[in-house]
Design an enzyme around this catalytic site. Sequence first.
Site, PDB file in Angstrom:
ATOM      1  N   ARG A  52      -0.307  -3.060 -38.559  1.00 26.38           N
ATOM      2  CA  ARG A  52      -1.627  -2.412 -38.647  1.00 26.38           C
ATOM      3  C   ARG A  52      -2.554  -3.126 -39.621  1.00 26.38           C
ATOM      4  NH1 ARG A  52      -2.030   3.329 -37.299  1.00 26.38           N
ATOM      5  NH2 ARG A  52      -0.182   3.917 -36.157  1.00 26.38           N
TER       6      ARG A  52
ATOM      7  N   ARG B 117       9.397   5.817 -41.554  1.00 26.61           N
ATOM      8  CA  ARG B 117       8.932   4.525 -41.052  1.00 26.61           C
ATOM      9  C   ARG B 117       9.388   3.428 -41.999  1.00 26.61           C
ATOM     10  NH1 ARG B 117       2.616   5.984 -40.000  1.00 26.61           N
ATOM     11  NH2 ARG B 117       2.554   4.639 -38.209  1.00 26.61           N
TER      12      ARG B 117
HETATM   13  P1  FAD Z   1      -7.790   7.085 -38.899  1.00 20.67           P
HETATM   14  O1  FAD Z   1      -6.954   5.865 -38.751  1.00 20.67           O
HETATM   15  O2  FAD Z   1      -7.186   8.259 -39.561  1.00 20.67           O
HETATM   16  O3  FAD Z   1      -9.101   6.636 -39.667  1.00 20.67           O
HETATM   17  C1  FAD Z   1      -9.998   7.584 -40.182  1.00 20.67           C
HETATM   18  C2  FAD Z   1     -10.805   6.910 -41.295  1.00 20.67           C
HETATM   19  O4  FAD Z   1     -11.786   7.834 -41.745  1.00 20.67           O
HETATM   20  C3  FAD Z   1      -9.947   6.548 -42.490  1.00 20.67           C
HETATM   21  O5  FAD Z   1     -10.244   5.219 -42.885  1.00 20.67           O
HETATM   22  C4  FAD Z   1     -10.350   7.559 -43.569  1.00 20.67           C
HETATM   23  O6  FAD Z   1     -10.282   7.046 -44.866  1.00 20.67           O
HETATM   24  C5  FAD Z   1     -11.788   7.859 -43.165  1.00 20.67           C
HETATM   25  N1  FAD Z   1     -12.249   9.206 -43.541  1.00 20.67           N
HETATM   26  C6  FAD Z   1     -11.584  10.383 -43.389  1.00 20.67           C
HETATM   27  N2  FAD Z   1     -12.333  11.404 -43.833  1.00 20.67           N
HETATM   28  C7  FAD Z   1     -13.506  10.870 -44.266  1.00 20.67           C
HETATM   29  C8  FAD Z   1     -14.692  11.425 -44.813  1.00 20.67           C
HETATM   30  N3  FAD Z   1     -14.837  12.755 -45.004  1.00 20.67           N
HETATM   31  N4  FAD Z   1     -15.718  10.584 -45.157  1.00 20.67           N
HETATM   32  C9  FAD Z   1     -15.603   9.227 -44.951  1.00 20.67           C
HETATM   33  N5  FAD Z   1     -14.485   8.649 -44.444  1.00 20.67           N
HETATM   34  C10 FAD Z   1     -13.462   9.465 -44.081  1.00 20.67           C
HETATM   35  N6  FAD Z   1      -1.154   4.927 -31.663  1.00 20.67           N
HETATM   36  C11 FAD Z   1      -0.976   3.925 -30.756  1.00 20.67           C
HETATM   37  O7  FAD Z   1      -1.880   3.644 -29.938  1.00 20.67           O
HETATM   38  N7  FAD Z   1       0.193   3.224 -30.709  1.00 20.67           N
HETATM   39  C12 FAD Z   1       1.232   3.480 -31.571  1.00 20.67           C
HETATM   40  O8  FAD Z   1       2.254   2.791 -31.523  1.00 20.67           O
HETATM   41  C13 FAD Z   1       1.073   4.529 -32.526  1.00 20.67           C
HETATM   42  N8  FAD Z   1       2.075   4.834 -33.385  1.00 20.67           N
HETATM   43  C14 FAD Z   1       1.907   5.850 -34.272  1.00 20.67           C
HETATM   44  C15 FAD Z   1       2.980   6.202 -35.116  1.00 20.67           C
HETATM   45  C16 FAD Z   1       2.843   7.251 -36.018  1.00 20.67           C
HETATM   46  C17 FAD Z   1       4.028   7.653 -36.865  1.00 20.67           C
HETATM   47  C18 FAD Z   1       1.602   7.949 -36.105  1.00 20.67           C
HETATM   48  C19 FAD Z   1       1.415   9.087 -37.088  1.00 20.67           C
HETATM   49  C20 FAD Z   1       0.539   7.619 -35.263  1.00 20.67           C
HETATM   50  C21 FAD Z   1       0.683   6.572 -34.334  1.00 20.67           C
HETATM   51  N9  FAD Z   1      -0.350   6.219 -33.458  1.00 20.67           N
HETATM   52  C22 FAD Z   1      -0.172   5.231 -32.544  1.00 20.67           C
HETATM   53  C23 FAD Z   1      -1.631   6.922 -33.498  1.00 20.67           C
HETATM   54  C24 FAD Z   1      -2.678   6.110 -34.245  1.00 20.67           C
HETATM   55  O9  FAD Z   1      -2.172   5.713 -35.496  1.00 20.67           O
HETATM   56  C25 FAD Z   1      -3.953   6.917 -34.438  1.00 20.67           C
HETATM   57  O10 FAD Z   1      -4.347   7.503 -33.220  1.00 20.67           O
HETATM   58  C26 FAD Z   1      -5.107   6.038 -34.931  1.00 20.67           C
HETATM   59  O11 FAD Z   1      -4.729   5.221 -36.018  1.00 20.67           O
HETATM   60  C27 FAD Z   1      -6.299   6.923 -35.331  1.00 20.67           C
HETATM   61  O12 FAD Z   1      -7.379   6.108 -35.714  1.00 20.67           O
HETATM   62  P2  FAD Z   1      -8.744   6.787 -36.201  1.00 20.67           P
HETATM   63  O13 FAD Z   1      -9.638   5.657 -36.547  1.00 20.67           O
HETATM   64  O14 FAD Z   1      -9.215   7.799 -35.227  1.00 20.67           O
HETATM   65  O15 FAD Z   1      -8.341   7.610 -37.489  1.00 20.67           O
END
Ligand code: FAD
Length: 428
Positions: A120, A202
């Site tokens: 990642r 993990r």
């Molecule tokens: P996030 O990665 O959570 O990013 C959100 C961002 O917003 C963060 O940087 C945070 O700091 C910021 N933020 C939060 N609140 C605020 C606020 N109030 N103000 C400003 N900034 C804020 N998916 C796959 O496709 N393949 C896989 O193999 C896979 N494996 C996984 C394994 C595990 C154990 C887990 C838990 C998940 C896995 N996933 C996988 C799912 C995947 O990790 C998530 O769906 C994805 O990373 C979500 O991305 P996002 O950008 O929506 O959220």
Amino acid sequence: MASDTNTPKFHIAIVGGGIAGITLAIALMKHNISCAIYEQGHAFSEIGAGVAFSPNAVWAMKICDKTIHTAFEKVATHNQWPSKKNVFFDFIDGTTKSIAEPPATVFSLTNEQGANSVHRADFMEEMAQLVPGEIAHFRKHLDDIAEDPSTGKLRLKFHDGTVAEADAVVGCDGIKSRTRAVLFGDDHPSAHPTYTHKYAYRAVVPMEKAVEVIGDERAQNASLWMGPKSHVLTFPITQGKTFNLVAFQTDEGEWPSSNKLTLPAHKTDALRDFKNFGPAVLRELELTNEDIDRWAIFDLGDHPVPSFYKGRICISGDAAHATSPHHGAGAGFCIEDSAVLSSLLADERVRSHRDLEAVFAAFDAARRERAQWLVQDSRRTGELYEWNAEGAGKDLKKIEDELRNSYAVIWNYDMDKAVEDAKAELGS
Ligand code: FAD
């Protein structure tokens, strides 16, 4: 919709710079759409674990912007054996007590790209280089969003007392999304994700150690070790230099913390949880550090959001549809979101802030059903891996057939058509 000028005249604020936020920003920049990312962290960052992407996600990367796909290819790792090029996962009975190596494959799921995984942090680092400094604002924790009645602009209020303005806000702020709470209220059930009664250990370990204990076939290629109440995913990352392990455990109890999704644990906890598994899985777990984190698996399955938008505020990625990871598709769906949303915002009929609510309505219509299906199906898939799904139990043929069907829904998704359909919705 307005169509008086050829240049889009609106500014989009993206809250959160995870995979959803950064891919959206890169895609918007490709279309010369003004945007800014507000991220609470001090930099774009990701954890040091692996994440897998399936063909739908790779297609979506290309729609967002080919630089995302190039960044991905730079750090992507595939199965190391040419004969396993198309294997997504080999499924194995993790309870096999025989120490014969390698433990036999029960069935394999294959697609045209096979296992496609990245570390990642490496992928995020590559993408961060695609975002100019003036677009990214760090240490900005969103507290609230309100419309300024005098200008019609949305005002984002941050925890440090500063304010930013935009014509629309896309909340990409993850599973605990503040934007989602702003949209529906702190008391709305969907404001709070719920525990799926599974947690995961993990670990990333040097490949040579994994080869030593489970042999090269299993260590160098993606494997899913099934078993009662638990299952383990293993796959190579960092071009085969390291071995990524995610060990899931069903938990009858409640998650012991109200605000932390990760808690410290010990290797002995993992070995105890997996005591009914065979020697191969136990040896894998032995490779982890003595101190090992436990990750709670929460999702929005109990309380799906009623909509992905309200007015000119929208949610995308985990903020909209946080899912358990049993399909390995949550991050891929974030990129699908970015492909559809950026294409809608770039549509030639979208010219001013007055058009943005219609864009979000089309995004909601295009994305919500598929994304909420994933959340539910992923839960069931976790049970299939653990021989606990109603109607399938430990019937391996039934498990295989059901998995083939549900993975087909994820993988065989026509991203170009999805974008075209969303644009048709915009015009309706
Ligand atoms: P996030 O990665 O959570 O990013 C959100 C961002 O917003 C963060 O940087 C945070 O700091 C910021 N933020 C939060 N609140 C605020 C606020 N109030 N103000 C400003 N900034 C804020 N998916 C796959 O496709 N393949 C896989 O193999 C896979 N494996 C996984 C394994 C595990 C154990 C887990 C838990 C998940 C896995 N996933 C996988 C799912 C995947 O990790 C998530 O769906 C994805 O990373 C979500 O991305 P996002 O950008 O929506 O959220």
